[in-house]
Design a protein around this motif. Structure first.
Motif, short mmCIF file in Angstrom:
data_model
loop_
_atom_site.label_atom_id
_atom_site.label_comp_id
_atom_site.label_asym_id
_atom_site.label_seq_id
_atom_site.Cartn_x
_atom_site.Cartn_y
_atom_site.Cartn_z
N UNK A 75 -9.33 77.74 68.32
CA UNK A 75 -10.22 78.84 68.67
C UNK A 75 -10.78 79.51 67.41
N UNK A 76 -12.06 79.85 67.47
CA UNK A 76 -12.73 80.53 66.35
C UNK A 76 -13.34 81.84 66.84
N UNK A 77 -12.52 82.86 67.02
CA UNK A 77 -13.04 84.12 67.56
C UNK A 77 -14.17 84.71 66.70
N UNK A 78 -14.09 84.54 65.38
CA UNK A 78 -15.10 85.13 64.50
C UNK A 78 -16.46 84.45 64.64
N UNK A 79 -16.48 83.18 65.05
CA UNK A 79 -17.74 82.46 65.23
C UNK A 79 -18.05 82.25 66.71
N UNK A 80 -17.07 82.49 67.53
CA UNK A 80 -17.22 82.19 68.95
C UNK A 80 -17.01 80.70 69.16
N UNK A 81 -16.33 80.37 70.19
CA UNK A 81 -16.13 78.96 70.50
C UNK A 81 -14.87 78.37 69.92
N UNK A 82 -14.92 77.06 69.79
CA UNK A 82 -13.76 76.25 69.39
C UNK A 82 -14.19 75.30 68.29
N UNK A 83 -13.27 75.02 67.38
CA UNK A 83 -13.50 74.06 66.32
C UNK A 83 -12.66 72.82 66.63
N UNK A 84 -13.28 71.66 66.81
CA UNK A 84 -12.57 70.41 67.02
C UNK A 84 -12.17 69.88 65.65
N UNK A 103 -11.40 63.54 72.78
CA UNK A 103 -12.51 64.49 72.67
C UNK A 103 -12.70 65.21 74.00
N UNK A 104 -12.63 64.48 75.10
CA UNK A 104 -12.79 65.08 76.43
C UNK A 104 -11.69 66.12 76.68
N UNK A 105 -10.48 65.88 76.19
CA UNK A 105 -9.39 66.85 76.36
C UNK A 105 -9.74 68.18 75.71
N UNK A 106 -10.32 68.13 74.51
CA UNK A 106 -10.72 69.37 73.83
C UNK A 106 -11.88 70.04 74.57
N UNK A 107 -12.84 69.25 75.01
CA UNK A 107 -13.98 69.81 75.75
C UNK A 107 -13.49 70.50 77.02
N UNK A 108 -12.62 69.83 77.77
CA UNK A 108 -12.10 70.41 79.01
C UNK A 108 -11.28 71.66 78.74
N UNK A 109 -10.44 71.62 77.70
CA UNK A 109 -9.62 72.77 77.34
C UNK A 109 -10.51 73.96 76.94
N UNK A 110 -11.54 73.70 76.15
CA UNK A 110 -12.45 74.76 75.71
C UNK A 110 -13.19 75.36 76.91
N UNK A 111 -13.68 74.52 77.78
CA UNK A 111 -14.41 75.00 78.97
C UNK A 111 -13.48 75.83 79.86
N UNK A 112 -12.25 75.36 80.05
CA UNK A 112 -11.29 76.10 80.89
C UNK A 112 -10.96 77.46 80.29
N UNK A 113 -11.04 77.56 78.96
CA UNK A 113 -10.77 78.83 78.29
C UNK A 113 -11.98 79.75 78.22
N UNK A 114 -13.09 79.32 78.81
CA UNK A 114 -14.28 80.15 78.82
C UNK A 114 -15.14 80.06 77.57
N UNK A 115 -14.84 79.13 76.71
CA UNK A 115 -15.64 78.97 75.49
C UNK A 115 -16.97 78.30 75.83
#
Length: 162
Positions: A75-84, A103-115
């Motif tokens: 998670x990158x709160x200062x930039x918003x979103x997620x860094x893979x 890669x899909x695991x990170x995408x799904x995890x990020x989406x589920x977290x509202x990123x």
């Protein structure tokens, strides 16, 4: 290797030894594609490995008890979103679809977290990885820079909007 037998799971802090083992293997296998070195990783303590697993979602791919790859979402709160980060697939699993599952695991995890955005850097001279990211919806942003301070090797930023 049958892709249906591959398991992707999120590591917990208690699985720090798995993370360490896979990360050391990645750094030994393809050091040119990482910003950290094998020596730096070898010097990390158990506490360091555990702490790293607390601030990221570290996924590992396994099949038949063998670790085949890893990737993290940070998670990158200062930039918003997620860094893979820390994407790696074992030589014996390359070309099997393991990389897409990770890669899909990170995408799904990020989406589920509202990123809403995922960023990554891909090393210059790694067209296989860049094709993987493009295949999964990432595009270059036009931003580039050294892999690490003082290193002449370049990496390119890519982004995926969710």
């Amino acid at each position: 290797m049958n892709i249906s037998t591959i398991d992707i799971r999120l590591l917990t802090a208690d699985e720090w030894a798995v993370f360490r083992r896979v990360r050391l293997r990645a750094l030994a296998d393809t050091p040119q594609f990482f910003g950290s070195t094998l020596a730096e990783a070898q010097a990390r303590t158990e506490q360091d490995w555990r702490a790293a697993l607390l601030d990221r979602a570290q996924f590992v791919a396994t099949a038949d008890g063998a670790e085949l790859g890893t990737v993290a979402g940070l998670p990158e709160p200062e930039r918003g979103g997620v860094h893979l980060i820390s994407m790696w697939v074992a030589p014996e699993a390359r070309g099997t679809g393991v990389s897409d599952l990770l890669v899909r695991a990170v995408i799904d995890w990020a989406a589920a977290g509202g990123h809403t955005v995922i960023r990554l850097e891909v090393a210059d001279g790694n067209p296989v990885a860049e094709r993987l990211y493009i295949r999964n919806g990432f595009v270059r942003t036009g931003v580039s820079g050294p892999i690490r301070p003082g290193d002449p090797r370049l990496e390119y930023e890519m982004v995926h909007n969710l």
